[in-house]
Enzyme design. Structure first.
Site, PDB file in Angstrom:
ATOM      1  CG  ASP A  99      15.921  35.087 -26.573  1.00  0.00           C
ATOM      2  OD1 ASP A  99      16.990  34.740 -27.094  1.00  0.00           O
ATOM      3  OD2 ASP A  99      15.855  35.909 -25.629  1.00  0.00           O
TER       4      ASP A  99
ATOM      5  CG  ASP B 288      18.336  35.017 -30.510  1.00  0.00           C
ATOM      6  OD1 ASP B 288      19.197  35.431 -31.317  1.00  0.00           O
ATOM      7  OD2 ASP B 288      18.597  34.217 -29.598  1.00  0.00           O
TER       8      ASP B 288
ATOM      9  CG  ASN C 157      22.693  33.676 -30.324  1.00  0.00           C
ATOM     10  OD1 ASN C 157      21.882  34.339 -29.658  1.00  0.00           O
ATOM     11  ND2 ASN C 157      22.657  32.363 -30.360  1.00  0.00           N
TER      12      ASN C 157
ATOM     13  CG  HIS D  12      23.572  31.585 -23.506  1.00  0.00           C
ATOM     14  ND1 HIS D  12      24.221  31.055 -24.595  1.00  0.00           N
ATOM     15  CD2 HIS D  12      22.249  31.315 -23.678  1.00  0.00           C
ATOM     16  CE1 HIS D  12      23.328  30.480 -25.397  1.00  0.00           C
ATOM     17  NE2 HIS D  12      22.138  30.617 -24.858  1.00  0.00           N
TER      18      HIS D  12
ATOM     19  CB  VAL E 140      19.668  33.460 -20.193  1.00  0.00           C
ATOM     20  CG1 VAL E 140      21.117  33.871 -20.254  1.00  0.00           C
ATOM     21  CG2 VAL E 140      18.826  34.570 -19.606  1.00  0.00           C
ATOM     22  CG  HIS E 141      15.795  31.114 -24.298  1.00  0.00           C
ATOM     23  ND1 HIS E 141      15.120  30.424 -25.274  1.00  0.00           N
ATOM     24  CD2 HIS E 141      16.784  31.776 -24.943  1.00  0.00           C
ATOM     25  CE1 HIS E 141      15.678  30.645 -26.449  1.00  0.00           C
ATOM     26  NE2 HIS E 141      16.702  31.460 -26.273  1.00  0.00           N
TER      27      HIS E 141
END
Length: 442
Positions: A209, A236, A269, A365, A393-394
């Site tokens: 991410d 990401d 995503n 998520h 989910v960071h």
């Protein structure tokens, strides 16, 4: 007359359904167009260039672009403040770090590399000049290029945006653990890369991410200070989200690191960028810009593939969370074949990366990877996969070895990673004794 009436009725139905279903799509396209114009203005201002050719025009356009950026950040902050206080809430995104390009049109930019097979490397880059040659010259000493290899290039369109020429050239065979100097397109700067080792030990960086914010800059700074052989990223990348100039800015931001060590990525995503109403297929930008060695691993899609490291001592499987994965799908059949071909006597380490986690205690998520887990977990369990890395989910979270929601010493260890502060990634080193690995945060 009746036939004409039926045609008119059918056409009316099509137009009605298209109009009813396209409101969100049209809004998203208009939003993307506005952001694209805003980013162009910011980019030109960063380079000290005029946008309109007049001082008053630049002042007006700059104010409009700045107001748009403030509006977007304000909406994000509003959503942050309105979230429930009893849940973990991500803070508003850090301001974008936009990396401008002020070189000639034929000057290579966004240079990044990836491994292809056991001893080749793919060099990828972009030029604004769409007729620039797809050639890489390279050698073992600076400025002395003993080999020249030609590849291919292509462009893509996305609404008002047309990409520059995206070049891909595969060079090799290359010696392991060796430094090479190379130049792309017979123009611009010289780059330096180091090939991964042919045996253990091997050290990896795993991040997720990434984006292109102040947090990204912190992450890249930490990576730049580490000694590693390869970077793995489970989805990401740019967070362009239909704003195609952000793909270019991201490529320029990561170039110093991505041009020096192989970056092996899979989609998240934020790479989907599908707008079906106006005909934009998913993953157009991602597939064009970040070509991975899927064909070499027998995969029919750039969205999932596998490769070996350290002379086959480690096998890495990159799965696609956002393409079909159910039993009977192409990805499922490919994964089954790929894992069946791994001889664990020769390959002591087996890793899997995907974007949406199968196990996750964060409310963000929650459950989004459950369908994929139900479909594919048994394949990973039977192959005795060691570690599964995911993002999305960071947040960092590590599970014990698990299978089917129960602790199981034969199951994989599941680890989620992502941004969230000044320590956003992991360093994973497989040691020479074939039985030990060292995992640490950086």
């Amino acid at each position: 007359m009746c036939a004409a009436f039926r045609v008119a009725v059918a056409l009316t139905r099509v137009l009605y359904h298209a109009a009813a279903g396209s409101v969100l799509g049209v809004a998203r396209v208009l939003f993307a167009a506005a952001n694209e114009r805003c980013l162009r203005c910011v980019n030109q201002a960063a380079l000290g260039r005029s946008v309109t050719g007049t001082f008053c025009g630049d002042l007006l356009v700059g104010a409009m672009a700045h107001s748009w950026r403030v509006l977007m950040q304000g909406l994000t902050s509003l959503m942050f403040l309105c979230a429930r206080a009893d849940e973990y809430v991500r803070p508003p995104p850090s301001p974008l770090v936009l990396t401008a390009h002020d070189k000639p049109a034929a000057h290579p930019q966004q240079v990044h590399i990836s491994t292809v097979g056991s001893n080749n490397m793919r060099i990828s880059w972009v030029t604004d000049d769409r007729k620039a040659p797809s050639v890489v010259e390279y050698g073992k000493s600076r400025g002395n290029y003993t080999v020249s290899t030609t590849g291919d290039h292509a462009t893509y369109r996305y609404f008002f945006y047309k990409s520059g020429a995206i070049h891909h050239v595969t060079i090799g065979p290359l010696a392991p653990s060796t430094t090479y100097h190379y130049r792309c397109g017979k123009a611009g700067d010289e780059f330096t890369l180091k090939t991964p080792p042919a045996s253990l030990p091997i050290e990896l960086v795993v991040i997720g991410d990434l984006g292109q914010t102040g947090w990204t800059a912190s992450t890249l700074s930490h990576i730049g200070g580490a000694d590693y052989d390869m970077l793995l990223l489970p989805g990401d990348l740019s967070y362009a989200d239909t704003q195609q100039p952000l793909w270019d800015s991201f490529g320029r931001l990561v170039q110093p690191l991505a041009s020096a060590r192989p970056w092996m990525v899979t989609e998240g995503n934020h790479e989907v960028e599908a707008l079906p109403v106006v005909g934009f297929a998913p993953f157009v930008a991602y597939n064009a810009r970040w070509r991975m060695p899927h064909e070499e691993s027998g995969s029919a899609s750039n969205l999932y593939y596998s490769f070996d490291m350290a002379g086959g001592a480690a096998h890495v499987v990159m799965l696609g969370s956002y393409t079909e994965f159910e039993q009977g799908s192409e990805q499922y059949a490919w994964l089954e074949r790929d894992l069946a071909g791994v001889d664990r006597r020769k390959t002591p380490w087996l890793l899997v990366l995907l974007h949406a986690p199968w196990y996750n205690t964060n409310q963000a998520h929650q459950g989004e990877g459950e369908a994929m887990r139900a479909a594919m977990e048994t394949l990973l369990y039977e192959a005795r996969v060691d570690v599964v890395f995911s993002g999305h989910v960071h947040a960092y979270e590590r599970f014990t070895r698990i299978y089917d929601n129960e602790a199981d010493s034969r199951g994989p260890m599941f680890i989620t990673i992502g941004d969230g502060g000044n320590r956003e990634g992991l360093a994973l080193k497989f040691l020479k004794d074939h039985k030990s690995a060292h995992l640490s945060m950086f």
